[in-house]
Design a protein around this motif. Structure first.
Motif, PDB file in Angstrom:
ATOM      1  N   ALA A 174       0.846  -1.200   0.000  1.00 57.16           N
ATOM      2  CA  ALA A 174       0.000   0.000   0.000  1.00 57.16           C
ATOM      3  C   ALA A 174       0.881   1.249   0.000  1.00 57.16           C
ATOM      4  O   ALA A 174       2.006   1.234   0.485  1.00 57.16           O
ATOM      5  CB  ALA A 174      -0.908  -0.023   1.223  1.00 57.16           C
ATOM      6  N   PRO A 175       0.398   2.344  -0.566  1.00 59.93           N
ATOM      7  CA  PRO A 175      -0.948   2.495  -1.126  1.00 59.93           C
ATOM      8  C   PRO A 175      -1.055   2.012  -2.564  1.00 59.93           C
ATOM      9  O   PRO A 175      -0.057   1.855  -3.261  1.00 59.93           O
ATOM     10  CB  PRO A 175      -1.159   4.006  -1.054  1.00 59.93           C
ATOM     11  CG  PRO A 175       0.211   4.570  -1.242  1.00 59.93           C
ATOM     12  CD  PRO A 175       1.145   3.610  -0.542  1.00 59.93           C
ATOM     13  N   PHE A 176      -2.278   1.792  -2.996  1.00 58.09           N
ATOM     14  CA  PHE A 176      -2.604   1.438  -4.363  1.00 58.09           C
ATOM     15  C   PHE A 176      -2.321   2.677  -5.212  1.00 58.09           C
ATOM     16  O   PHE A 176      -3.015   3.676  -5.131  1.00 58.09           O
ATOM     17  CB  PHE A 176      -4.091   1.063  -4.436  1.00 58.09           C
ATOM     18  CG  PHE A 176      -4.484   0.314  -5.673  1.00 58.09           C
ATOM     19  CD1 PHE A 176      -4.505   0.950  -6.903  1.00 58.09           C
ATOM     20  CD2 PHE A 176      -4.873  -1.007  -5.612  1.00 58.09           C
ATOM     21  CE1 PHE A 176      -4.879   0.279  -8.049  1.00 58.09           C
ATOM     22  CE2 PHE A 176      -5.264  -1.692  -6.745  1.00 58.09           C
ATOM     23  CZ  PHE A 176      -5.272  -1.057  -7.967  1.00 58.09           C
ATOM     24  N   THR A 177      -1.294   2.626  -6.028  1.00 58.78           N
ATOM     25  CA  THR A 177      -0.799   3.826  -6.701  1.00 58.78           C
ATOM     26  C   THR A 177      -1.573   4.131  -7.988  1.00 58.78           C
ATOM     27  O   THR A 177      -2.259   3.267  -8.550  1.00 58.78           O
ATOM     28  CB  THR A 177       0.685   3.675  -7.045  1.00 58.78           C
ATOM     29  OG1 THR A 177       0.838   2.599  -7.973  1.00 58.78           O
ATOM     30  CG2 THR A 177       1.506   3.398  -5.798  1.00 58.78           C
ATOM     31  N   ARG A 178      -1.425   5.379  -8.441  1.00 60.95           N
ATOM     32  CA  ARG A 178      -2.019   5.775  -9.722  1.00 60.95           C
ATOM     33  C   ARG A 178      -1.406   4.973 -10.860  1.00 60.95           C
ATOM     34  O   ARG A 178      -2.084   4.626 -11.834  1.00 60.95           O
ATOM     35  CB  ARG A 178      -1.801   7.265  -9.948  1.00 60.95           C
ATOM     36  CG  ARG A 178      -2.354   7.770 -11.280  1.00 60.95           C
ATOM     37  CD  ARG A 178      -2.075   9.239 -11.464  1.00 60.95           C
ATOM     38  NE  ARG A 178      -2.700  10.042 -10.417  1.00 60.95           N
ATOM     39  CZ  ARG A 178      -2.547  11.349 -10.302  1.00 60.95           C
ATOM     40  NH1 ARG A 178      -1.763  12.000 -11.159  1.00 60.95           N
ATOM     41  NH2 ARG A 178      -3.147  12.015  -9.337  1.00 60.95           N
ATOM     42  N   ARG A 179      -0.125   4.677 -10.743  1.00 61.43           N
ATOM     43  CA  ARG A 179       0.533   3.889 -11.792  1.00 61.43           C
ATOM     44  C   ARG A 179      -0.120   2.521 -11.933  1.00 61.43           C
ATOM     45  O   ARG A 179      -0.324   2.029 -13.058  1.00 61.43           O
ATOM     46  CB  ARG A 179       2.016   3.735 -11.461  1.00 61.43           C
ATOM     47  CG  ARG A 179       2.813   2.961 -12.495  1.00 61.43           C
ATOM     48  CD  ARG A 179       4.269   2.852 -12.088  1.00 61.43           C
ATOM     49  NE  ARG A 179       4.857   4.169 -11.953  1.00 61.43           N
ATOM     50  CZ  ARG A 179       6.119   4.372 -11.548  1.00 61.43           C
ATOM     51  NH1 ARG A 179       6.895   3.325 -11.256  1.00 61.43           N
ATOM     52  NH2 ARG A 179       6.587   5.592 -11.456  1.00 61.43           N
ATOM     53  N   SER A 180      -0.474   1.912 -10.805  1.00 58.82           N
ATOM     54  CA  SER A 180      -1.143   0.606 -10.863  1.00 58.82           C
ATOM     55  C   SER A 180      -2.519   0.723 -11.496  1.00 58.82           C
ATOM     56  O   SER A 180      -2.940  -0.143 -12.282  1.00 58.82           O
ATOM     57  CB  SER A 180      -1.262   0.019  -9.451  1.00 58.82           C
ATOM     58  OG  SER A 180       0.011  -0.217  -8.889  1.00 58.82           O
ATOM     59  N   CYS A 205     -12.239   0.936  -3.859  1.00 52.85           N
ATOM     60  CA  CYS A 205     -11.793   0.960  -2.459  1.00 52.85           C
ATOM     61  C   CYS A 205     -10.449   1.655  -2.284  1.00 52.85           C
ATOM     62  O   CYS A 205     -10.042   1.900  -1.140  1.00 52.85           O
ATOM     63  CB  CYS A 205     -11.688  -0.464  -1.916  1.00 52.85           C
ATOM     64  SG  CYS A 205     -13.215  -1.407  -1.904  1.00 52.85           S
ATOM     65  N   PHE A 206      -9.761   1.948  -3.393  1.00 49.30           N
ATOM     66  CA  PHE A 206      -8.371   2.363  -3.274  1.00 49.30           C
ATOM     67  C   PHE A 206      -8.017   3.704  -3.920  1.00 49.30           C
ATOM     68  O   PHE A 206      -7.034   4.319  -3.538  1.00 49.30           O
ATOM     69  CB  PHE A 206      -7.460   1.287  -3.886  1.00 49.30           C
ATOM     70  CG  PHE A 206      -7.631  -0.078  -3.289  1.00 49.30           C
ATOM     71  CD1 PHE A 206      -7.046  -0.398  -2.081  1.00 49.30           C
ATOM     72  CD2 PHE A 206      -8.394  -1.035  -3.933  1.00 49.30           C
ATOM     73  CE1 PHE A 206      -7.203  -1.656  -1.522  1.00 49.30           C
ATOM     74  CE2 PHE A 206      -8.557  -2.295  -3.385  1.00 49.30           C
ATOM     75  CZ  PHE A 206      -7.965  -2.615  -2.176  1.00 49.30           C
ATOM     76  N   ARG A 207      -8.784   4.156  -4.912  1.00 50.12           N
ATOM     77  CA  ARG A 207      -8.387   5.337  -5.664  1.00 50.12           C
ATOM     78  C   ARG A 207      -9.440   6.443  -5.566  1.00 50.12           C
ATOM     79  O   ARG A 207     -10.608   6.182  -5.290  1.00 50.12           O
ATOM     80  CB  ARG A 207      -8.172   4.984  -7.146  1.00 50.12           C
ATOM     81  CG  ARG A 207      -7.056   4.009  -7.400  1.00 50.12           C
ATOM     82  CD  ARG A 207      -5.740   4.480  -6.811  1.00 50.12           C
ATOM     83  NE  ARG A 207      -5.350   5.786  -7.307  1.00 50.12           N
ATOM     84  CZ  ARG A 207      -4.411   6.537  -6.749  1.00 50.12           C
ATOM     85  NH1 ARG A 207      -3.769   6.129  -5.672  1.00 50.12           N
ATOM     86  NH2 ARG A 207      -4.109   7.719  -7.264  1.00 50.12           N
ATOM     87  N   PRO A 208      -9.043   7.711  -5.801  1.00 49.58           N
ATOM     88  CA  PRO A 208      -9.995   8.826  -5.755  1.00 49.58           C
ATOM     89  C   PRO A 208     -11.068   8.697  -6.833  1.00 49.58           C
ATOM     90  O   PRO A 208     -10.824   8.159  -7.914  1.00 49.58           O
ATOM     91  CB  PRO A 208      -9.110  10.054  -5.997  1.00 49.58           C
ATOM     92  CG  PRO A 208      -7.729   9.615  -5.644  1.00 49.58           C
ATOM     93  CD  PRO A 208      -7.659   8.166  -6.004  1.00 49.58           C
TER      94      PRO A 208
END
Length: 360
Positions: free
Chosen positions: A74-80, A124-127
């Protein structure tokens, strides 16, 4: 809207630990859907090689979802998140190519459905704003690809119907994930505002308990070592060089304990060494200090060093520990560090963790 710029994982990292379960569920559903539809409509695929490439992209997308949602990464990145869309769209393209001109049953297209399931997992992870923008772009690509496939297959209905049946679920999934993210973030922000005082009080209570334990340990130094040593000297009525050296060692230890007691040196008895030449620890609030203390307490049977240093406009807190001992920084503790340092980059490894945060 502030609810669209924050992510649920950023505001509630502990929930992000359990959210990986949903990532596994959506990934499993994507694989089951793709395999099932491929078997049912296997006659439409005229290129096994292109179909295998589509499945390879599907596997890679699932690996990104599961890996990025893991608590230790974590965190779940924008790249992912971008990788999920890129790989998912690659699967869409390869599947369309594998049945180009022979796609007579539009509902047999599994790649857009699989991508929709993967997008749902990101809720659950990104904006919310990021989810929605990326989803709309993917919907446009899927629309172009599937519409072209409909024309090549001489499908009798208008191409827009074909595009709606394939890109529609992806659009719905993206909107749903964005709404879920925004709603959860809004509620978390409201909860933070309403419980701020209570959380600060709980942190201060935790710190008070730690200080009481440290105070008892310092008293134990006097009762266990200094007291018996002095009583032995009185009983013998004489001293030698060894006694003088022992008295010097005990005096230094007692002096350090008294100084730490009077000055309240942060982490003084929780780590073997702390390096903070610029006094950067003052930029952390009581909750953040309590979380760092709890992390060090979990590593109490290891040799831990703490260091604070400036890195550009940020402050970097680094905890390092030795290989001996059984203490470890568990995923739950890593989640708490992310919770009390909003927006911080937490980079854990096997024997050290780095937390970069902005000065308050």
């Amino acid at each position: 809207m502030i609810g669209t710029r924050h992510s649920p994982q950023q505001l509630d990292p502990l929930a992000g630990v359990t959210a990986q379960f949903f990532a596994w569920i959506f990934t499993s559903a994507a694989f089951a859907t793709s395999v099932g539809l491929t078997i049912l409509h296997r006659a439409e695929y005229h290129s096994p090689l292109l179909l295998a490439a589509a499945f390879l992209c599907l596997v890679a997308t699932g690996a990104v979802v599961v890996g990025a949602s893991a608590p230790r990464r974590a965190p779940f990145t924008r790249r992912s998140a971008i990788a999920i869309h890129v790989l998912g769209l690659a699967a869409v393209g390869f599947e369309a190519a594998a049945q180009w001109g022979t796609n007579t049953a539009v509902r047999s297209d599994w790649a857009p459905l699989a991508l929709a399931l993967f997008v749902m997992a990101t809720g659950c992870f990104r904006p919310a704003s990021e989810i929605l923008i990326a989803d709309i772009l993917s919907v446009l690509v899927v629309t172009v690809v599937t519409t072209s496939g409909a024309v090549a297959s001489d499908w009798p209905l208008p191409a827009i119907v074909y595009a709606g049946l394939t890109a529609g679920p992806l659009l719905a999934a993206g909107v749903g994930a964005a709404v879920f993210s925004a709603t959860l973030v809004t509620r978390l922000l409201r909860w933070r505002e309403s419980t701020g005082d209570a959380r600060l009080a709980a942190a201060e209570q935790l710190r008070a308990q730690v200080r009481d334990e440290l105070h008892r340990e310092r008293l134990t130094l006097v009762e266990r070592e200094v007291g018996p040593f002095l009583r032995e000297l009185v009983a013998r009525g004489e001293t030698d060089a060894a006694d003088a050296e022992r008295a010097r060692e005990l005096g230094d230890a007692l002096r350090a304990a008294l100084v730490a007691e009077s000055e309240g040196v942060w982490l003084g008895d929780l780590v073997d060494e702390i390096r903070d030449p610029d006094g950067l620890a003052v930029h952390m609030d009581e909750t953040q200090r309590a979380a760092v203390e709890a992390a060090c307490a979990g590593l109490a049977d290891r040799r831990v060093t703490a260091e604070l240093a400036r890195v550009g406009d940020l402050i970097r807190l680094t905890l390092r520990w030795g290989g001996e001992g059984r203490g470890r920084l568990r995923p739950e503790m890593q989640a708490i560090l992310r919770l009390v340092f909003p927006g911080a980059r937490v980079r854990p490894t096997r024997r050290h963790v780095e937390v970069e945060f902005e000065a308050a």
